[in-house]
Every structure is written in structure tokens, then in C-alpha cells.
Design a protein around this motif. Structure first.
Motif, short mmCIF file in Angstrom:
data_model
loop_
_atom_site.label_atom_id
_atom_site.label_comp_id
_atom_site.label_asym_id
_atom_site.label_seq_id
_atom_site.Cartn_x
_atom_site.Cartn_y
_atom_site.Cartn_z
N THR A 162 0.82 -1.22 0.00
CA THR A 162 0.00 0.00 0.00
C THR A 162 0.85 1.26 0.00
N ILE A 163 1.84 1.30 0.87
CA ILE A 163 2.66 2.51 1.00
C ILE A 163 3.46 2.76 -0.28
N SER A 164 4.02 1.70 -0.84
CA SER A 164 4.82 1.89 -2.06
C SER A 164 3.96 2.40 -3.21
N TYR A 165 2.77 1.83 -3.37
CA TYR A 165 1.89 2.27 -4.46
C TYR A 165 1.39 3.69 -4.21
N GLY A 166 1.02 4.00 -2.97
CA GLY A 166 0.55 5.34 -2.66
C GLY A 166 1.63 6.38 -2.85
N ALA A 167 2.85 6.07 -2.42
CA ALA A 167 3.94 7.03 -2.55
C ALA A 167 4.29 7.29 -4.01
N VAL A 168 4.37 6.22 -4.80
CA VAL A 168 4.72 6.38 -6.21
C VAL A 168 3.63 7.14 -6.95
N SER A 169 2.38 6.80 -6.70
CA SER A 169 1.26 7.48 -7.37
C SER A 169 1.23 8.96 -7.02
N THR A 170 1.52 9.29 -5.76
CA THR A 170 1.54 10.69 -5.34
C THR A 170 2.65 11.46 -6.03
N LEU A 171 3.84 10.86 -6.06
CA LEU A 171 4.97 11.52 -6.70
C LEU A 171 4.74 11.69 -8.20
N GLN A 172 4.10 10.71 -8.83
CA GLN A 172 3.80 10.83 -10.26
C GLN A 172 2.79 11.94 -10.52
N ALA A 173 1.81 12.06 -9.63
CA ALA A 173 0.83 13.14 -9.79
C ALA A 173 1.48 14.50 -9.62
N ILE A 174 2.40 14.62 -8.67
CA ILE A 174 3.12 15.89 -8.47
C ILE A 174 3.97 16.21 -9.70
N ALA A 175 4.65 15.19 -10.23
CA ALA A 175 5.48 15.40 -11.42
C ALA A 175 4.64 15.86 -12.60
N GLU A 176 3.42 15.35 -12.72
CA GLU A 176 2.57 15.76 -13.83
C GLU A 176 2.14 17.22 -13.68
N THR A 177 1.82 17.62 -12.45
CA THR A 177 1.40 19.02 -12.25
C THR A 177 2.54 20.00 -12.48
N GLN A 178 3.77 19.54 -12.32
CA GLN A 178 4.93 20.39 -12.53
C GLN A 178 5.54 20.21 -13.92
N ASP A 179 4.80 19.55 -14.80
CA ASP A 179 5.24 19.32 -16.17
C ASP A 179 6.56 18.54 -16.26
N SER A 180 6.81 17.70 -15.29
CA SER A 180 8.00 16.84 -15.33
C SER A 180 7.59 15.43 -15.76
N THR A 181 6.99 15.36 -16.93
CA THR A 181 6.45 14.08 -17.39
C THR A 181 7.54 13.06 -17.68
N GLY A 182 8.75 13.52 -17.93
CA GLY A 182 9.84 12.57 -18.21
C GLY A 182 10.21 11.72 -17.01
N ALA A 183 9.92 12.22 -15.81
CA ALA A 183 10.26 11.47 -14.61
C ALA A 183 9.19 10.45 -14.22
N ILE A 184 7.98 10.60 -14.78
CA ILE A 184 6.87 9.74 -14.38
C ILE A 184 7.17 8.26 -14.65
N PRO A 185 7.64 7.88 -15.84
CA PRO A 185 7.90 6.45 -16.06
C PRO A 185 8.95 5.86 -15.12
N TRP A 186 9.99 6.64 -14.78
CA TRP A 186 11.04 6.11 -13.91
C TRP A 186 10.57 5.93 -12.48
N MET A 187 9.61 6.74 -12.05
CA MET A 187 9.08 6.56 -10.69
C MET A 187 8.32 5.25 -10.55
N GLY A 188 7.77 4.76 -11.66
CA GLY A 188 7.02 3.51 -11.61
C GLY A 188 7.85 2.30 -11.27
#
Length: 305
Positions: free
Chosen positions: A219-245
Motif C-alpha cells: 500500500t505505501i509503495s503504491y501510494g507514494a509512487v502514485s503521489t509523486l507521479q501526480a506531483i510530477a505531472e502538475t509540474q510538467d516533469s512528465t519525463g520522470a513519471i515512467p522512472w518513478m514507476g
């Protein structure tokens, strides 16, 4: 005055102390089934135990309930597709397990400790190794049993979707291809989740602690990664989204299937890994599975001493 005399006892001769009694024991004359049979038996019993078969009614409630919970949404989707004469299913085969990942995590959290924690708690592991079975056989049997149980859990709703799609007269070729892709996806998910669950559960003989630890990791790993990916999207850092997965089991499987199985990514903005990044995903996935197997071997070699 009378003097009390010591009681005279006769001392038997040394030869008279030995007796041989025939109590009816006979030598075993049947076949010696050996190591492979013992491993298969351990696998089958562990697989049955993952669904409470051969155990008390109480042990059957949770795994059977989770199995029903996995299949009911698929049945509802099929009913809607048939009733509305839809041209496609509401959910892709590869997406279903990602949507139901909470149920899958709860299943592995409940059954991984059941598979190994009781052996550790009651110190029965050395008894297994006193037979022809070896440490690697024990680990392979337990790993394969839990992975098989999880594959049954995750593949059953896909089968419901596939049969329903054929009853709704959807395109046979498209549905068969999607069903095959879904089976590959849930097979990878089952092997990965089973390994992680068994490694965590093997650390403690307390089943409750094992359940809590597995749920926390998933749960924690999925929640943390999903949160960080959402933050990266709002900051237009889409290149980092795949690596966070790469840092969550659920998103790792999502990345592999979106890169190589034609699945639509569940990442924010549907920014899934490309082919180059997908290779990294596959290497990390295989590395995690190998690491889980190696850690289990190391753990049970120490326990079996």
C-alpha cells in the motif's frame, strides 16, 4: 536387644537384564517415492491451503470471499455489455488487475504468512529437511504454490470477461488477443507479488505481523509512487513519471504491460514507459523475482540448521 537386619535382595546376573521383545514392527517394503514426490506433495498441499481446502471453515472464508470479490465486477461488466450490446468491454483485460490491485494485495497479505509463518512459529521447518526434501525444494514448492494461487485469483475474472465477450458476440480475434495479453500480465504479477509476500512473511513467525507488513509494503509503495507521479505531472516533469514507476510492484507491472503488451498506462496522463524504458522495467522485474527467490533460499538455509 534385637538388632534390625538389612533386607537381603538378590542381584540378577548381567545377562538376565537384557530382553528382546518382538512388538510387531516390520520393515517398509513399498516404493520409495523420494524427493520429487515430496516436493509435489508440499506444492499441492500449500496450494490447497491458499484457499482453505483441507482446513477449517474459518480458514476458507477470507480467500473464497476475495475470489468472489475479484470475479463479481467482471460478471457485472459482462452483463452490462450483453444488455447494452456494446461493441467492446468496459475495461481492457490488462487493466483489470491494476484496478483490483487492493484486493490482490489483501489476498497475498493474508495467504503468504499462512504459507510460511506457521512452519516458522511451530519450528516444523527442520522436520521437512530431515526427509529427502532440500531447502531449494521447499522454497520452490512454497513459491510456486502461492504464485499459482494468485494466478487462479487474477485469471478467473479475465476468463469471465472473455467468455462474456464471446457471448456478446464481440470480435473473436481482438478478444482472444486481449485475453492472452491479460494472462501474461497477471502471470508476471502473480510471480512478483508471491515472491515479495513470502520474503516479508518469512521474516517473522507471527502471522499478524506478517499480514500487516505485507499490506504496508504494497500500500505505501503504491501510494507514494502514485503521489509523486501526480506531483510530477502538475509540474510538467512528465519525463520522470515512467522512472518513478520502478519503485512499486503495481506500477512496475503496469509499466511492463504498457511497454510490451499494448496496454493503456494507468500512470498520470497515461505517460507510460517507451520501449527503451520498458527494457529497464523488465530487467528490474526479473531482478526482483530472482532476488526474492535468493532471499528465501538464504533465509531457510539458516532456519533449517
Amino acid at each position: 536387644m534385637a538388632v534390625e537386619q538389612p533386607l537381603q535382595t538378590s542381584v540378577p546376573a548381567p545377562g538376565d537384564q537384557t530382553r528382546i521383545h518382538n512388538i510387531g514392527y516390520r520393515n517398509y517394503d513399498g516404493p520409495r517415492l523420494g524427493r520429487s514426490y515430496a516436493t509435489r506433495s508440499l506444492y499441492s498441499q500449500s496450494l490447497r491451503g491458499s484457499y482453505g481446502l483441507g482446513r477449517s471453515v474459518k480458514s476458507k472464508v477470507l480467500p473464497m470471499l476475495l475470489f468472489v470479490v475479484m470475479c463479481v465486477p467482471a460478471a457485472i461488466m459482462v452483463a452490462v455489455a450483453v444488455a447494452t450490446k456494446a461493441k467492446d468491454l468496459p475495461v481492457d483485460y490488462t487493466r483489470y488487475a491494476i484496478i483490483m490491485q487492493a484486493v490482490i494485495s489483501l489476498y497475498v497479505a493474508s495467504q503468504a504468512p499462512q504459507s510460511v509463518s506457521r512452519d516458522l512459529r511451530f519450528k516444523t521447518v527442520p522436520l521437512y529437511f530431515s526427509r529427502p526434501i532440500e531447502t531449494a525444494d521447499y522454497v520452490r514448492a512454497k513459491y510456486a504454490a502461492l504464485a499459482s494461487a494468485m494466478f487462479i485469483l487474477t485469471a478467473a475474472p479475465l476468463l469471465v470477461l472473455y467468455v462474456g465477450a464471446l457471448l456478446a458476440k464481440l470480435d473473436f480475434a481482438d478478444q482472444t488477443k486481449g485475453f492472452a495479453q491479460g494472462l501474461v500480465s497477471v502471470a508476471l504479477l502473480s510471480v512478483l507479488f508471491a515472491g515479495i509476500g513470502l520474503v516479508i512473511a518469512s521474516i517473522t513467525p507471527r502471522r499478524g505481523f506478517g499480514i500487516a507488513a505485507v499490506i504496508a509494503v504494497m500500500t505505501i509503495s503504491y501510494g507514494a509512487v502514485s503521489t509523486l507521479q501526480a506531483i510530477a505531472e502538475t509540474q510538467d516533469s512528465t519525463g520522470a513519471i515512467p522512472w518513478m514507476g520502478l519503485f512499486s510492484p503495481v506500477t512496475l507491472i503496469d509499466g511492463v504491460q504498457s511497454a510490451f503488451l499494448g496496454a493503456e498506462s494507468a500512470f498520470p496522463g497515461a505517460v507510460g514507459p517507451g520501449n527503451g524504458e520498458g527494457v529497464v522495467y523488465v530487467l528490474v522485474l526479473l531482478g526482483l523475482i530472482a532476488a526474492c527467490y535468493g532471499l528465501l533460499l538464504r533465509r531457510y538455509r539458516k532456519v533449517g540448521l
